[in-house]
Design a protein around this motif. Structure first.
Motif, PDB file in Angstrom:
ATOM      1  N   ARG A  96       0.938  -1.067   0.046  1.00  0.00           N
ATOM      2  CA  ARG A  96       0.195  -0.024  -0.122  1.00  0.00           C
ATOM      3  C   ARG A  96       0.817   1.171   0.118  1.00  0.00           C
ATOM      4  NH1 ARG A  96      -2.960   0.538   5.620  1.00  0.00           N
ATOM      5  NH2 ARG A  96      -3.418   2.515   4.738  1.00  0.00           N
ATOM      6  N   ASP A  97       2.202   1.093   0.183  1.00  0.00           N
ATOM      7  CA  ASP A  97       2.993   2.160   0.423  1.00  0.00           C
ATOM      8  C   ASP A  97       3.694   2.397  -1.022  1.00  0.00           C
ATOM      9  OD1 ASP A  97       5.414   3.689   1.156  1.00  0.00           O
ATOM     10  OD2 ASP A  97       5.190   3.168   3.173  1.00  0.00           O
ATOM     11  N   LYS A  98       3.261   3.732  -1.433  1.00  0.00           N
ATOM     12  CA  LYS A  98       3.767   4.274  -2.916  1.00  0.00           C
ATOM     13  C   LYS A  98       5.641   4.373  -2.722  1.00  0.00           C
ATOM     14  CE  LYS A  98       3.864   7.952  -6.050  1.00  0.00           C
ATOM     15  NZ  LYS A  98       3.114   9.349  -6.203  1.00  0.00           N
ATOM     16  N   GLY A  99       5.995   4.700  -1.830  1.00  0.00           N
ATOM     17  CA  GLY A  99       7.599   4.758  -1.399  1.00  0.00           C
ATOM     18  C   GLY A  99       8.210   3.545  -1.565  1.00  0.00           C
ATOM     19  N   PHE A 100       7.729   2.315  -1.198  1.00  0.00           N
ATOM     20  CA  PHE A 100       8.424   1.197  -1.483  1.00  0.00           C
ATOM     21  C   PHE A 100       8.148   0.767  -2.670  1.00  0.00           C
ATOM     22  CE2 PHE A 100       7.678  -0.197   3.394  1.00  0.00           C
ATOM     23  CZ  PHE A 100       9.031   0.305   3.895  1.00  0.00           C
ATOM     24  N   ILE A 101       6.799   0.813  -3.266  1.00  0.00           N
ATOM     25  CA  ILE A 101       6.950   0.107  -4.627  1.00  0.00           C
ATOM     26  C   ILE A 101       7.736   1.027  -5.477  1.00  0.00           C
ATOM     27  CG2 ILE A 101       5.061   0.118  -6.566  1.00  0.00           C
ATOM     28  CD1 ILE A 101       4.706  -2.064  -4.338  1.00  0.00           C
ATOM     29  N   GLU A 102       7.914   2.233  -5.477  1.00  0.00           N
ATOM     30  CA  GLU A 102       8.900   2.787  -6.475  1.00  0.00           C
ATOM     31  C   GLU A 102      10.239   2.132  -6.429  1.00  0.00           C
ATOM     32  OE1 GLU A 102       8.559   6.793  -5.327  1.00  0.00           O
ATOM     33  OE2 GLU A 102       6.686   7.509  -6.384  1.00  0.00           O
ATOM     34  N   VAL A 103      10.720   1.945  -5.036  1.00  0.00           N
ATOM     35  CA  VAL A 103      11.940   1.416  -4.899  1.00  0.00           C
ATOM     36  C   VAL A 103      12.117   0.053  -5.520  1.00  0.00           C
ATOM     37  CG1 VAL A 103      13.699   0.541  -3.283  1.00  0.00           C
ATOM     38  CG2 VAL A 103      12.589   2.811  -3.029  1.00  0.00           C
TER      39      VAL A 103
ATOM     40  N   LEU B 294      14.331  -1.929  -8.255  1.00  0.00           N
ATOM     41  CA  LEU B 294      15.105  -3.057  -7.927  1.00  0.00           C
ATOM     42  C   LEU B 294      14.925  -4.753  -8.441  1.00  0.00           C
ATOM     43  CD1 LEU B 294      15.625  -2.315  -4.218  1.00  0.00           C
ATOM     44  CD2 LEU B 294      17.398  -1.973  -6.008  1.00  0.00           C
ATOM     45  N   GLY B 295      13.909  -4.865  -9.048  1.00  0.00           N
ATOM     46  CA  GLY B 295      13.160  -6.100  -9.448  1.00  0.00           C
ATOM     47  C   GLY B 295      12.391  -6.024 -10.534  1.00  0.00           C
ATOM     48  N   ASN B 296      12.940  -5.851 -11.717  1.00  0.00           N
ATOM     49  CA  ASN B 296      12.113  -5.552 -13.076  1.00  0.00           C
ATOM     50  C   ASN B 296      11.503  -6.892 -13.546  1.00  0.00           C
ATOM     51  OD1 ASN B 296      14.501  -6.589 -14.251  1.00  0.00           O
ATOM     52  ND2 ASN B 296      15.058  -4.872 -15.017  1.00  0.00           N
ATOM     53  N   ASP B 297      11.850  -7.866 -13.096  1.00  0.00           N
ATOM     54  CA  ASP B 297      11.147  -9.180 -13.361  1.00  0.00           C
ATOM     55  C   ASP B 297       9.896  -9.729 -12.510  1.00  0.00           C
ATOM     56  OD1 ASP B 297      12.992  -9.798 -11.426  1.00  0.00           O
ATOM     57  OD2 ASP B 297      13.725 -11.677 -12.312  1.00  0.00           O
ATOM     58  N   ILE B 298       9.665  -8.630 -11.843  1.00  0.00           N
ATOM     59  CA  ILE B 298       8.750  -8.853 -10.759  1.00  0.00           C
ATOM     60  C   ILE B 298       7.387  -7.902 -11.067  1.00  0.00           C
ATOM     61  CG2 ILE B 298       7.555  -9.094  -8.369  1.00  0.00           C
ATOM     62  CD1 ILE B 298      10.456 -10.105  -7.739  1.00  0.00           C
ATOM     63  N   ASP B 299       6.330  -8.220 -11.184  1.00  0.00           N
ATOM     64  CA  ASP B 299       5.138  -7.237 -11.299  1.00  0.00           C
ATOM     65  C   ASP B 299       4.655  -6.801 -10.017  1.00  0.00           C
ATOM     66  OD1 ASP B 299       3.216  -5.864 -12.190  1.00  0.00           O
ATOM     67  OD2 ASP B 299       1.707  -7.624 -12.039  1.00  0.00           O
ATOM     68  N   PHE B 300       5.259  -5.493  -9.708  1.00  0.00           N
ATOM     69  CA  PHE B 300       4.955  -4.640  -8.576  1.00  0.00           C
ATOM     70  C   PHE B 300       3.903  -3.640  -8.604  1.00  0.00           C
ATOM     71  CE2 PHE B 300       9.495  -5.886  -7.885  1.00  0.00           C
ATOM     72  CZ  PHE B 300       9.441  -6.433  -6.738  1.00  0.00           C
ATOM     73  N   PHE B 301       2.997  -3.634  -7.738  1.00  0.00           N
ATOM     74  CA  PHE B 301       1.833  -2.734  -7.911  1.00  0.00           C
ATOM     75  C   PHE B 301       1.212  -2.241  -6.667  1.00  0.00           C
ATOM     76  CE2 PHE B 301       0.170  -7.036  -7.859  1.00  0.00           C
ATOM     77  CZ  PHE B 301      -1.127  -7.031  -6.829  1.00  0.00           C
ATOM     78  N   ILE B 302       0.546  -1.051  -6.505  1.00  0.00           N
ATOM     79  CA  ILE B 302       0.064  -0.416  -5.296  1.00  0.00           C
ATOM     80  C   ILE B 302      -1.379  -1.108  -5.015  1.00  0.00           C
ATOM     81  CG2 ILE B 302      -0.539   1.642  -4.109  1.00  0.00           C
ATOM     82  CD1 ILE B 302       1.449   3.104  -5.790  1.00  0.00           C
ATOM     83  N   ALA B 303      -1.599  -1.642  -3.908  1.00  0.00           N
ATOM     84  CA  ALA B 303      -3.029  -2.079  -3.603  1.00  0.00           C
ATOM     85  C   ALA B 303      -3.269  -2.330  -2.081  1.00  0.00           C
ATOM     86  CB  ALA B 303      -3.128  -3.794  -4.312  1.00  0.00           C
TER      87      ALA B 303
END
Length: 299
Positions: free
Chosen positions: A70-77, A81-90
């Motif tokens: 849920r934390d935008k700051g974490f998801i941006e980082v 760091l991990g472009n082969d993982i699908d990261f998203f805010i939720a």
């Protein structure tokens, strides 16, 4: 609750501590206990900077991982760091996936921190395939069970004042942004029963130890140097962020903060000049538990 990544655990801090909590030696054991296998689809809940997902993929590169926080700051980082993982805010109570989308749901320090654990677990079960597993690595405490502040040579005259100011700085952190603001009433000890009473089966527990010391002879010089620099950077960033808060004035004067930062740098320089020392033994240790449960086949 304040944004987790802004005050409580900065992304830099989360990254450097995870390196010593999730070690290479533990990876095969954790993957085995989580029942992960090649090609599995994984949802990581409350992923922070995405360290756990990257850690698991290093063990099984073919894992297909989606991870949210849920934390935008974490998801941006995490995206950096991990472009082969699908990261998203939720929000954990409403994730954008169909029923039975994943083979496993994994997390690190998650269920003790969500506001509505029953609702969150229901949502995690919804997106989990029948017979899929939910795995939670949970710290026994946010504060290390063992903390030894080190055995420095007598000529380190700066040490006494550093420790005095260290206490004032951390008292400020706890008063302005306390640990309890990021946790709910559930402890790690309650999670196994919580899983069971909410319909998971085959609940299993596995111990995961965490011990780190700069002086450990098993730690190579490069890692020691990285630890010293990362530790200094995290402390510097966190304190400078708190110095912008007016409330800090009742706990820490500006002059004291400046003095502490100078002493922190002196400590860093001393350690960098003594990378081969095997006697200081400033160290921390804590325990985590990996808890797994399986979704019923016909649920």
């Amino acid at each position: 609750m304040k944004e987790w990544s802004k005050y409580f655990q900065l992304p830099e801090f989360l990254e450097y501590t995870r390196k010593y909590m999730l070690t290479k030696e533990l990876r095969e054991l954790i993957i085995s206990h989580m029942h992960l296998k090649s090609g599995d689809k994984i949802l990581e809940a409350g992923c922070g900077t995405g360290y756990l997902g990257r850690y698991l993929k290093e063990g099984i590169p073919s894992l297909k991982i989606s991870a949210f926080d849920r934390d935008k700051g974490f998801i941006e980082v995490a995206k950096h760091l991990g472009n082969d993982i699908d990261f998203f805010i939720a929000d954990a109570e409403n994730v954008p996936f169909d029923d039975s989308s994943f083979d496993h749901v994994v997390s690190h320090t998650f269920f003790t921190s969500v506001n509505n654990p029953e609702s969150v677990l229901k949502e995690m079960k919804r997106v989990l395939k029948p017979e899929g597993t939910i795995s939670s690595i949970t710290s026994m405490s946010f504060i290390p069970a063992v903390m030894e502040h080190g055995h420095y040579p007598p000529d380190c005259k700066w040490l006494e004042r550093y420790r005095e100011l260290y206490g004032k700085v951390w008292n400020m952190y706890e008063n302005i942004d306390p640990v309890k603001g990021y946790t709910n009433e559930m402890t790690s000890a309650e999670i196994p029963h919580f899983f069971a009473e909410n319909g998971l089966k085959d609940i299993s527990l596995y111990p995961i130890g965490n011990l780190f010391s700069f002086s450990n002879a098993d730690l190579n010089i490069e890692d020691r140097e990285r630890y010293v620099n990362d530790s200094y950077k995290c402390e510097w960033l966190k304190l400078n962020r708190f110095l912008k808060i007016d409330d800090r004035k009742q706990f820490l004067k500006k002059e004291e903060a400046k003095e502490y930062l100078n002493l922190l740098e002196e400590k860093k320089d001393f350690l960098l000049n003594n990378l081969k020392d095997n006697s200081i033994f400033e160290w921390t240790a804590s325990g985590s538990v990996l808890i797994t449960g399986r979704k019923c086949e016909f649920e």
